[in-house]
Design a protein around this motif. Sequence first.
Motif, PDB file in Angstrom:
ATOM      1  N   VAL A   4     -19.928  11.109   2.031  1.00 40.52           N
ATOM      2  CA  VAL A   4     -21.127  10.559   1.406  1.00 40.52           C
ATOM      3  C   VAL A   4     -22.398  11.216   1.933  1.00 40.52           C
ATOM      4  N   VAL A   5     -22.524  11.315   3.243  1.00 40.90           N
ATOM      5  CA  VAL A   5     -23.767  11.793   3.853  1.00 40.90           C
ATOM      6  C   VAL A   5     -23.840  13.311   3.859  1.00 40.90           C
ATOM      7  N   HIS A   6     -22.709  13.976   4.085  1.00 41.12           N
ATOM      8  CA  HIS A   6     -22.681  15.442   4.139  1.00 41.12           C
ATOM      9  C   HIS A   6     -21.711  15.976   3.088  1.00 41.12           C
ATOM     10  N   ALA A   7     -21.916  15.538   1.861  1.00 45.60           N
ATOM     11  CA  ALA A   7     -20.956  15.849   0.796  1.00 45.60           C
ATOM     12  C   ALA A   7     -20.820  17.346   0.554  1.00 45.60           C
ATOM     13  N   VAL A   8     -21.925  18.060   0.487  1.00 47.57           N
ATOM     14  CA  VAL A   8     -21.877  19.496   0.181  1.00 47.57           C
ATOM     15  C   VAL A   8     -21.249  20.283   1.321  1.00 47.57           C
ATOM     16  N   ALA A   9     -21.696  20.004   2.552  1.00 48.40           N
ATOM     17  CA  ALA A   9     -21.171  20.743   3.707  1.00 48.40           C
ATOM     18  C   ALA A   9     -19.714  20.410   3.980  1.00 48.40           C
ATOM     19  N   ALA A  10     -19.324  19.163   3.702  1.00 45.56           N
ATOM     20  CA  ALA A  10     -17.958  18.739   4.008  1.00 45.56           C
ATOM     21  C   ALA A  10     -16.961  19.086   2.917  1.00 45.56           C
ATOM     22  N   ALA A  11     -17.463  19.544   1.761  1.00 51.10           N
ATOM     23  CA  ALA A  11     -16.555  19.841   0.651  1.00 51.10           C
ATOM     24  C   ALA A  11     -15.555  20.935   1.006  1.00 51.10           C
ATOM     25  N   LYS A  12     -15.988  21.907   1.796  1.00 46.41           N
ATOM     26  CA  LYS A  12     -15.094  23.003   2.163  1.00 46.41           C
ATOM     27  C   LYS A  12     -14.154  22.629   3.306  1.00 46.41           C
ATOM     28  N   SER A  13     -14.608  21.774   4.221  1.00 49.87           N
ATOM     29  CA  SER A  13     -13.809  21.454   5.404  1.00 49.87           C
ATOM     30  C   SER A  13     -12.844  20.289   5.180  1.00 49.87           C
ATOM     31  N   ARG A  14     -13.146  19.410   4.215  1.00 54.04           N
ATOM     32  CA  ARG A  14     -12.291  18.245   3.983  1.00 54.04           C
ATOM     33  C   ARG A  14     -11.087  18.634   3.136  1.00 54.04           C
ATOM     34  N   LYS A  15     -10.195  19.366   3.763  1.00 53.94           N
ATOM     35  CA  LYS A  15      -8.965  19.801   3.112  1.00 53.94           C
ATOM     36  C   LYS A  15      -7.776  19.050   3.711  1.00 53.94           C
ATOM     37  N   ARG A  16      -6.617  19.249   3.081  1.00 52.64           N
ATOM     38  CA  ARG A  16      -5.405  18.570   3.528  1.00 52.64           C
ATOM     39  C   ARG A  16      -5.017  18.996   4.939  1.00 52.64           C
ATOM     40  N   VAL A  17      -5.262  20.260   5.280  1.00 52.71           N
ATOM     41  CA  VAL A  17      -4.935  20.750   6.627  1.00 52.71           C
ATOM     42  C   VAL A  17      -5.780  20.032   7.671  1.00 52.71           C
ATOM     43  N   TYR A  18      -7.046  19.828   7.362  1.00 49.29           N
ATOM     44  CA  TYR A  18      -7.933  19.099   8.270  1.00 49.29           C
ATOM     45  C   TYR A  18      -7.412  17.693   8.528  1.00 49.29           C
ATOM     46  N   VAL A  68       0.838  -1.204   0.000  1.00 45.90           N
ATOM     47  CA  VAL A  68       0.000   0.000   0.000  1.00 45.90           C
ATOM     48  C   VAL A  68       0.870   1.250   0.000  1.00 45.90           C
ATOM     49  N   LEU A  69       1.928   1.243   0.800  1.00 47.71           N
ATOM     50  CA  LEU A  69       2.829   2.390   0.875  1.00 47.71           C
ATOM     51  C   LEU A  69       3.507   2.643  -0.472  1.00 47.71           C
ATOM     52  N   PHE A  70       3.905   1.572  -1.148  1.00 46.21           N
ATOM     53  CA  PHE A  70       4.563   1.724  -2.446  1.00 46.21           C
ATOM     54  C   PHE A  70       3.600   2.273  -3.490  1.00 46.21           C
ATOM     55  N   ILE A  71       2.360   1.814  -3.472  1.00 47.05           N
ATOM     56  CA  ILE A  71       1.378   2.299  -4.439  1.00 47.05           C
ATOM     57  C   ILE A  71       1.055   3.768  -4.197  1.00 47.05           C
ATOM     58  N   ILE A  72       0.956   4.155  -2.921  1.00 44.26           N
ATOM     59  CA  ILE A  72       0.733   5.572  -2.622  1.00 44.26           C
ATOM     60  C   ILE A  72       1.889   6.410  -3.154  1.00 44.26           C
ATOM     61  N   TYR A  73       3.117   5.930  -2.939  1.00 45.50           N
ATOM     62  CA  TYR A  73       4.305   6.654  -3.399  1.00 45.50           C
ATOM     63  C   TYR A  73       4.375   6.693  -4.933  1.00 45.50           C
ATOM     64  N   LYS A  74       3.997   5.586  -5.589  1.00 44.55           N
ATOM     65  CA  LYS A  74       4.165   5.459  -7.032  1.00 44.55           C
ATOM     66  C   LYS A  74       3.067   6.155  -7.816  1.00 44.55           C
ATOM     67  N   TYR A  75       1.819   6.019  -7.377  1.00 47.96           N
ATOM     68  CA  TYR A  75       0.696   6.449  -8.198  1.00 47.96           C
ATOM     69  C   TYR A  75      -0.178   7.535  -7.569  1.00 47.96           C
ATOM     70  N   GLU A  76      -0.060   7.761  -6.301  1.00 50.58           N
ATOM     71  CA  GLU A  76      -0.938   8.707  -5.632  1.00 50.58           C
ATOM     72  C   GLU A  76      -0.151   9.903  -5.103  1.00 50.58           C
ATOM     73  N   LYS A  77      -0.879  10.906  -4.665  1.00 46.74           N
ATOM     74  CA  LYS A  77      -0.285  12.079  -4.035  1.00 46.74           C
ATOM     75  C   LYS A  77      -0.981  12.335  -2.709  1.00 46.74           C
ATOM     76  N   LEU A  78      -0.279  12.982  -1.814  1.00 44.77           N
ATOM     77  CA  LEU A  78      -0.841  13.265  -0.488  1.00 44.77           C
ATOM     78  C   LEU A  78      -1.598  14.587  -0.488  1.00 44.77           C
ATOM     79  N   ASN A  79      -2.388  14.805  -1.524  1.00 42.73           N
ATOM     80  CA  ASN A  79      -3.180  16.028  -1.587  1.00 42.73           C
ATOM     81  C   ASN A  79      -4.655  15.769  -1.313  1.00 42.73           C
ATOM     82  N   THR A  80      -4.986  14.544  -0.906  1.00 40.74           N
ATOM     83  CA  THR A  80      -6.367  14.223  -0.544  1.00 40.74           C
ATOM     84  C   THR A  80      -6.423  13.763   0.909  1.00 40.74           C
ATOM     85  N   VAL A  81      -7.569  13.974   1.505  1.00 36.46           N
ATOM     86  CA  VAL A  81      -7.755  13.591   2.907  1.00 36.46           C
ATOM     87  C   VAL A  81      -7.613  12.082   3.075  1.00 36.46           C
ATOM     88  N   THR A  82      -8.203  11.321   2.162  1.00 37.98           N
ATOM     89  CA  THR A  82      -8.156   9.864   2.266  1.00 37.98           C
ATOM     90  C   THR A  82      -6.729   9.340   2.242  1.00 37.98           C
TER      91      THR A  82
END
Length: 363
Positions: free
Chosen positions: A147-161, A68-82
């Motif tokens: 999923v449940v609060h997609a609109v309200a959480a769109a602004k708060s679900r940032k990398r800083v959070y 999982v760590l290698f795939i994150i390093y190879k194909y993903e970026k740490l710019n998403t909350v997930t």
Amino acid sequence: MSFDDDDTQYLDFLDLLNETENTTDPNYLLSKTVRLCQKTAVNQFGAQIIPTFYCVNFFLSYLGNGLVLFIIYKYEKLNTVTNVFLLNLVLSNLLFASSLPFWAVYHLSEWIFGEALCKIVSSAYFIGFYSSILFLTLMTFDRYLAVVHAVAAAKSRKRVYAIVASVVVWCVSIVASIKELVLRTVSRNHLSGLVCEESGFEESIMKHWRKVSYYQQFLVFFLLPLFMVMYCYISITVRIMSTRMKEKCRAIKLIFVIIFTFFVCWTPYNVVILLRAIQMSMEGEESCDASDRLDKVLYVTRNIAYLYCCISPVFYTFVGKKFQSHFKRLLAKKIPCLTRHMSLNSQSTRTTSQRTPHSTYEY
């Protein structure tokens, strides 16, 4: 020596005995025999199964989490909350798994690594264990927001959070494990040799701290996460049922599998933890047979919980289409002959991240 001298010494002995009996504090008299439970059979049982379980958990953890760590390093970026939460979950599991070889050797013989490593390994063990549970819960809550609060959480679900939440989880885990760094010492036991265990205070104080640890484990690191996981996934299920999302049944089945697996793996271990806490809280003499049975059950249920803790990142990531696609690309690159057996679709990988929040469960 004459018989008179013998008689005199005997009389003096009787006087001393009578004097001792007359001055004895009744509070120190015991009305029943105190039995000390010998843990020889339990220790042998642990020495037979624990090293094997720990070695299996160690290799599975480093294989799965490393992938999982290698795939994150190879194909993903740490710019998403997930991805930030997933990276921290992987690190917490690797930290936890790094302590398992030490405990495997310890159960085979004795603690041979010194007092400094006794404190460090014990702290790493609990910090990784506690943080893994909290990050799993945090990832579940983040899915709930998406999923449940997609609109309200769109602004708060940032990398800083995500970074702030991760720092809070690490701090809570360190505080919950600080007693290991303070109380763990190496001492010599006449039966077990060198042992790495909590000591340094009176037995009543140590017993109190052990009970606090058991209740802390059950309430903070099991009951609360379990309620949060169940609430979040039930809310997500209700939300998915109210949409026109494709593959709705498959998403609901996946949610059921996640809740069921979490419950089955964690409940037996934490029920045993609660029973041990209740057993320590009860006044009176405990049965050695009952104590031994509880210890054996603890060994088995604990390793089931640890196994889930080690493989959880793989379980949480490779059920998703995006990570499945990354994994197929990785296999196709390393083993070209497998390319014709795989349906790689780079376009689906790009569009997966651009879908609505409900696509979190489009597997």
